[in-house]
Scaffold this active site. Structure first.
Site, PDB file in Angstrom:
ATOM      1  N   GLY A  28       9.472 -45.540  22.300  1.00 36.25           N
ATOM      2  CA  GLY A  28       8.234 -46.185  21.793  1.00 36.25           C
ATOM      3  C   GLY A  28       6.990 -45.364  22.336  1.00 36.25           C
ATOM      4  O   GLY A  28       7.181 -44.491  23.247  1.00 36.25           O
ATOM      5  N   SER A  74       8.498 -50.029  29.639  1.00 36.95           N
ATOM      6  CA  SER A  74       8.911 -50.249  30.922  1.00 36.95           C
ATOM      7  C   SER A  74       9.014 -51.485  31.513  1.00 36.95           C
ATOM      8  O   SER A  74       9.801 -52.040  32.227  1.00 36.95           O
ATOM      9  CB  SER A  74       8.013 -49.222  31.854  1.00 36.95           C
ATOM     10  OG  SER A  74       8.349 -47.731  31.714  1.00 36.95           O
ATOM     11  N   SER A 122      10.418 -40.594  24.185  1.00 34.39           N
ATOM     12  CA  SER A 122      11.302 -39.578  23.441  1.00 34.39           C
ATOM     13  C   SER A 122      11.133 -39.730  22.239  1.00 34.39           C
ATOM     14  O   SER A 122      11.678 -40.361  21.200  1.00 34.39           O
ATOM     15  CB  SER A 122      12.752 -40.219  23.704  1.00 34.39           C
ATOM     16  OG  SER A 122      12.983 -41.738  23.478  1.00 34.39           O
ATOM     17  N   SER A 126       6.618  -1.318  -4.646  1.00 30.24           N
ATOM     18  CA  SER A 126       6.876  -1.746  -6.050  1.00 30.24           C
ATOM     19  C   SER A 126       6.894  -0.675  -6.891  1.00 30.24           C
ATOM     20  O   SER A 126       7.782  -0.862  -7.864  1.00 30.24           O
ATOM     21  CB  SER A 126       5.964  -2.917  -6.256  1.00 30.24           C
ATOM     22  OG  SER A 126       6.167  -4.096  -5.603  1.00 30.24           O
ATOM     23  N   ASP A 162       0.848  -1.352   0.097  1.00 26.03           N
ATOM     24  CA  ASP A 162       0.016   0.008  -0.038  1.00 26.03           C
ATOM     25  C   ASP A 162       0.851   1.343  -0.092  1.00 26.03           C
ATOM     26  O   ASP A 162       0.356   2.330  -0.310  1.00 26.03           O
ATOM     27  CB  ASP A 162      -1.077  -0.065   1.365  1.00 26.03           C
ATOM     28  CG  ASP A 162      -1.821  -1.088   1.359  1.00 26.03           C
ATOM     29  OD1 ASP A 162      -2.194  -1.907   0.276  1.00 26.03           O
ATOM     30  OD2 ASP A 162      -2.223  -1.450   2.531  1.00 26.03           O
TER      31      ASP A 162
END
Lengths: 298, 635
Positions: free
Chosen positions: B468, B475, B542, B39, B35
């Site tokens: 996983g 665990s 993880s 350009s 605006d």
């Protein structure tokens, strides 16, 4: 001491080439025999002096270049001691692809775009230098100096890496490759001024001479060999030169008396049409270069 | 070119070329929104400096009629809006570089969009600019976006600013309006430390004060925009600073020559000058400055050269050859300003690659001290940085590097961050200063080492990393493995995700940033335990490859054994031993891995356990124990 614009451009291009070589495994320089390639080769020799540039040149040939280009190419290779690989797409050769029977689009696609992809795959090059400049065409203005291509050689204009300072990120996944444009910031005028300042050899076709031409769709085409279907009566001899060089049936000549380098520059500075106008390939449609680049064209 | 008013060009081309060969170059960036007529301004500069060819002009005229916004008049903006997509959208979406040239200078313009979300593009364009042209719409005055642009310009170290007060035609060429904007801007620039400001009233659309002085604004006696760009002296602090050259490439054509190729980024150098090579600190003297055009008596910042030294010292790519009297500091921890450029947020603690000069190292960023609101310049607390955010962070490298503060030398203090998996450039930063911390903490060398502890324990210490989805059985299997190893008389310790979160990592939540920090701490603790000679079993979801790689890299080769406990999502959700999947599905638990947070499976785990079907946890545990025996963890 302030460096001149040509000194700054030269230093930048050399820095780019050294980075590219340091961060790739199998670099190659695409050599198209034109004036930009001539400047790029000259800069490469400077960048690695006193060593020879640690990569070969590769010419993706279409068999339709001007004869003078082939002579010039072989002569430059002999003078510089560089290795040259010439690649011609065997498929295009077997099918006898040519601009007269198959049109410029298919001719360019098979010989150049496909040929380039095949050649890069065959030799497993992971980095290729190209002589494109940002001022050539609007879509080039946004291309990076280091441009990543997918394993299918495609360019994704939306996924370009930001380039800050003089830090280039050349990292890539297996199968991907990098196109590097050391002349990105040069303009056509810079190229000519540099050729003049450094006395760089160029193909004589850039200089005006009497040449046999025919007119095709308002464009002057040079009859470079007898493969071109012409009516002998339509061939005239005119003083012409070329602003860009490619396949002779697709390259428009301009009428000119400029037979020395300085006269060309003079004429260009006073000229009235831009460089790519002589290249038939660009006229297909607006944005055509951008589409070709996404497909793998340089 | 349309036409160039130059007699010399027509009369004596060689003299003309001689004059043009010595032109200087100016790189500048234009900042403003669509605006503001940005350009149009660039299009006008290109047009008025006569660098548009006739056929481009014809295309421009036809485009103007088709898609232009100026009725039958030429829409200069179309000259610079390049890619098809953005021509259709009517906006520029990236950094584009434009070129034009006058009798005095060659110009490279970085054209960047003014949209809020494109800080990234502006920072990129500004990084190589000597000067910034900031557009202000005369009707609107100094806006939030003006402040943002000015802040970014100062952040990137640009010291010359030209304020182009555009659309003066729409405020009746009012001097009062211009003066008031000028005063407003001066106050603001002073706050930012921008010293050199030139304000110019102009109309890009009509061409007033672009290349020709405005007739309408006879009250303005200053230079036009082009005159300013042609004559502005860019202070060359870098060339007057100490000598710096990062080595790009070792040049060794044969056994008789060994040189170091690079671009000089600071100061000047002559044969005979003493130099120091960093980070090693070795010293030598320059014997030759080699170029293809012959040896040089002197080379200065900006030139690409090859330097040969008197002494045979070990130098490789990434080292910096510097002035012997004023070498840069060497450090591995810094405070920096960081601009985030990726859709994936910055994760503090995650290792990224950092490229500075010609060196690439591994870096981790701490939690930002604050992020900067680019509109208000206020500092706000931040846990991470998102796309287009800027923050102050500490950054820590895996080895020491030579550097100068960015404010003294852009090339010695500017860096990019690269994602190790996507290879994308995700951030850019500027080093402020080194943290003294690293200097004062040295490794204590210990008389009893890992090897001797390992020998006493009669076991090879390793970290067995179970990864996983929740419910995959990590665990359970890890417990069984530990019981078996213990039964064999081995010394073990099991680090469990849930247990660690009760203590060591009690302060961490489940955002991506906290997950990264969680794993970083566990990996560090695990690495100490390996050093203590233990067989460490760790059981963590993880989810990210990057952090598992970080854990791997803390240890020696062969010490990290990744076990992918792979049940697939369906089986894990089916089991749902803690009822978490059900909660997550109900939306009561956010950032749950597998549901609304990603899990990146290992690509080459040492052990892959399929726990989806009939295989019992005992069998899985046995497989792990057998593997450990096979790689010599115990006999």
């Amino acid at each position: 001491m302030t460096l001149s614009h040509l000194q700054r451009l030269e230093a930048e291009s050399i820095q780019i080439m050294r980075e590219a070589v340091s961060e790739s495994e199998r670099p190659v320089m695409l050599y198209s025999v034109g004036k930009d390639s001539s400047v790029m080769l000259h800069l490469a020799i400077k960048a690695f002096y006193p060593s020879l540039p640690p990569f070969p040149l590769m010419h993706v040939d279409t068999t339709w270049k001007f004869r003078a280009m082939y002579e010039f190419r072989d002569q430059r290779v002999a003078e510089t001691g560089m290795d040259l690989i010439v690649y011609q797409n065997p498929d295009a050769r077997d099918r006898g692809i040519n601009p007269f029977d198959h049109g410029s689009a298919m001719h360019t696609d098979l010989w150049k775009t496909e040929g380039l992809k095949q050649a890069l795959d065959l030799h497993r090059f992971d980095l290729a230098f190209g002589g494109a400049r940002r001022d050539e065409e609007k879509s080039r203005a946004k291309e990076r100096v280091f441009s990543i291509r997918s394993d299918q050689h495609r360019w994704d204009p939306k996924a370009q890496r930001p380039e800050l300072w003089s830090l280039y990120n050349a990292r890539k996944a297996p199968g991907e490759s990098v196109r590097v444009f050391p002349l990105s910031n040069w303009t056509e005028l810079d190229i000519w001024q540099y050729i003049y300042r450094e006395d760089i050899p160029i193909v004589p076709l850039y200089l005006a001479a009497q040449r046999p031409v025919v007119e095709r769709d308002g464009t002057l085409i040079m009859v470079d060999d007898d493969r071109m279907p012409v009516d002998p009566n339509e061939v005239t001899h005119r003083s012409v030169r070329f602003r860009t060089l490619g396949c002779y049936p697709l390259t428009g000549a301009i009428e000119s008396q400029a037979s020395t380098l300085t006269e060309i520059i003079q004429e260009m500075l006073l000229a009235t049409s831009s460089e790519r106008q002589g290249r038939v390939i660009d006229h297909d449609s607006t944005g055509s270069m951008e589409k070709k680049k996404q497909e793998g064209y340089f | 070119m349309a036409h160039v008013h130059d007699e010399l060009l027509e009369r004596d081309i060689e003299a003309y070329l001689g004059r043009h060969e010595n032109k200087s170059m100016l790189r500048f960036i234009t900042c403003g929104s669509v605006d503001d007529g940005k350009s149009t301004l660039i299009g006008r500069l290109l047009y008025d400096s006569h660098l548009i060819f006739e056929d481009q002009l014809v295309a421009l005229e036809s485009d103007s009629r088709k898609v232009g916004t100026q009725g039958d008049a030429i829409d200069f903006a179309l000259l610079v809006d390049g890619l098809v997509a953005e021509r259709e959208q009517g906006i520029t979406i990236d950094v584009a570089y434009r070129f034009f040239s006058t009798e005095r200078r060659k110009f490279i313009v970085a054209d960047t969009p003014g949209h809020e979300q494109y800080t990234r593009n502006m920072v990129t364009g500004a990084s190589t600019a000597d000067l910034a042209v900031i557009l202000i719409d005369a009707r609107k005055g100094v806006l939030t976006q003006t402040r943002r642009h000015s802040y970014l310009v100062s952040l990137l170290g640009i010291r010359e600013v030209v304020v182009a007060v555009n659309k003066m035609d729409l405020v009746d060429w009012s001097e009062e309006t211009f003066r008031s904007i000028e005063t407003d801007y001066a106050t603001f620039a002073a706050e930012l430390g921008i010293d050199n400001v030139t304000c110019i009233p102009l109309s890009a659309l009509l061409g007033d004060n672009i290349t020709r002085p405005s007739v309408e604004m006879d009250w303005y006696s200053g230079p036009t925009l082009l005159e300013t760009l042609e004559t502005v002296e860019v202070a060359d602090d870098v060339i007057n600073g100490p000598f710096r050259m990062p080595v790009q490439w070792v040049n060794r054509p044969d056994h008789t020559f060994r040189g170091f190729s690079g671009q000089i980024v600071g100061g000047r150098i002559q044969p005979g000058d003493p130099v120091r090579v960093l980070p090693s600190g070795q010293t030598s003297t320059v014997s030759r400055i080699v170029t293809a055009d012959g040896d040089l008596e002197e080379a200065v910042a900006g030139q690409s050269v090859t330097i040969a030294l008197d002494d045979e010292i070990d130098i490789s790519r990434g080292d910096v050859i510097a002035s012997g009297d004023a070498p840069p500091a060497v450090a591995d921890q810094f405070e920096c300003q960081l601009v985030w450029m990726s859709d994936d947020e910055l994760l503090p603690g995650r290792p990224y690659l950092l490229k500075i000069g010609t060196r690439t190292v591994t870096a981790t960023v701490t939690r930002p001290k604050y992020s900067i609101n680019v509109n208000t310049l206020e500092h706000t607390a931040a846990a991470a940085l998102e796309l287009n955010e800027i923050g102050a962070c500490n950054i820590s490298l895996d080895r020491a590097i030579p550097f100068d503060p960015y404010s003294e030398n852009r090339e010695m203090g500017g860096f990019i961050l690269i994602d190790r998996f996507t290879n994308a450039t995700v951030g850019a930063g500027m080093l402020n200063f080194a943290l003294r911390r690293a200097d004062n903490i040295h490794w204590q060398s210990l008389a009893v080492d890992k090897a001797s502890r390992s020998k006493l324990n009669m076991q090879r210490p390793v970290m067995v990393w179970f990864t996983g989805l929740s419910g995959a059985g990590k665990s359970t299997v890890a417990n069984l493995v530990e019981r078996r190893l213990h039964g064999l008389g081995l010394r073990t310790y099991l680090l469990d995700g849930d247990n660690v979160r009760h203590g060591l990592n009690r302060d961490l939540g489940f955002t991506d940033a906290d997950r990264v920090e969680n794993i970083r701490r566990v990996a560090e603790v695990g690495a100490l335990m390996v050093d203590a000679g233990l067989i460490v079993l760790s059981s963590f979801i993880s989810p990210f490859r990057a952090e598992r790689l970080m854990a791997r890299e803390l240890l020696d080769d062969g010490e990290f054994i990744e076990v992918f406990v792979d049940s697939g999502l369906d089986a894990a959700e089916e089991r749902d031993p803690k009822g978490l999947y059900a909660k997550a599905r109900r939306g009561e638990l956010v950032n749950f891995t597998g549901i609304d947070s990603p899990y990146e499976p290992p690509e080459n785990p040492e052990i892959h356990l399929d726990t989806s079907g009939a295989v019992t946890p005992e069998d899985s545990a046995l497989k792990v124990v057998d593997y450990l025996r096979s790689v010599g963890v115990f006999d």
